[in-house]
Design a protein around this motif. Structure first.
Motif: not given
Length: 217
Positions: A56, A40, A48-50, A43-44
């Motif tokens: 992503k 996380a 959906n990585s910021l 990659h979120g």
């Protein structure tokens, strides 16, 4: 004539790669949710990585994601930021993680209006150049269109293990195309599909493609 044979060979390689891809054990997305906490930060939580330098993972395709996780763990695809992170993960753990991220929708990054300087210092519309290469390739040097593997909308081909590209961070796409071109990333199979695709792409071509792909949907 040379380009005709080159394109024919590329097409045969694509067919062979898809036909010989080994069947992989199905993952459990629900089980995977409890195994991706370590992912996380980069990659979120939902893939959906910021951060534009981290890809992503959401919606990339289960088969593709599992192969990448296996390759990273085995060292076939070295990723410095992931050194040691998967060492204690079993094959089933990796399959579950892949299934979890594949089940999530990808959030689009979006393309931008850009101008790029190509050969002889000519300035061109970057979006138009990216679209042209993605949809038609470059027959002069034998570069095939990206649509053959990744679909006209960039959604990939899950059964063949070809990932979704649309919506990915352009910075990450650019980095991977450069890595394939330089031979720094080599886990595209014995057919060297991506290395052959990227071989004759210029820096401007790569930037244009990455930007265009980020806005596909």
């Amino acid at each position: 004539m040379k380009n005709i044979f080159r394109n024919a060979a590329m097409a045969l390689a694509l067919i062979t790669a898809a036909a010989t891809q080994q069947a992989l054990a199905g993952g459990d997305a629900a089980a995977g949710e409890g195994k991706v906490a370590v992912c996380a930060a980069c990659h979120g939580a939902d893939g959906n990585s910021l951060a534009p330098n981290f890809p992503k993972l959401a919606g990339l395709g289960e088969k593709y994601l599992l192969k990448q996780l296996q390759d990273i763990k085995a060292g076939t695809r070295p990723v410095v930021e992931m050194t040691g992170l998967l060492d204690n993960s079993s094959d089933q753990d990796l399959a579950d993680m892949a299934a979890f991220f594949a089940s999530k929708p990808m959030q689009l990054s979006g393309a931008k209006e850009i101008r790029l300087r190509v050969n002889a210092g000519i300035e061109v519309d970057g979006l138009a150049l990216g679209q042209k290469i993605y949809r038609a390739g470059n027959p002069v040097v034998g570069t095939p269109a990206c649509t053959g593997c990744h679909s006209p909308r960039g959604l990939g081909n899950e059964p063949a293990g070809y990932p979704r590209l649309s919506g990915q961070h352009p910075d990450y796409i650019e980095k991977q195309l450069r890595a394939f071109r330089a031979g720094e990333r080599v886990n595209d199979g014995d057919q060297k599909i991506m290395r052959q695709v990227a071989e004759y792409l210029s820096d401007a071509d790569i930037k244009a493609l990455a930007n265009y792909i980020a806005g596909l949907n």
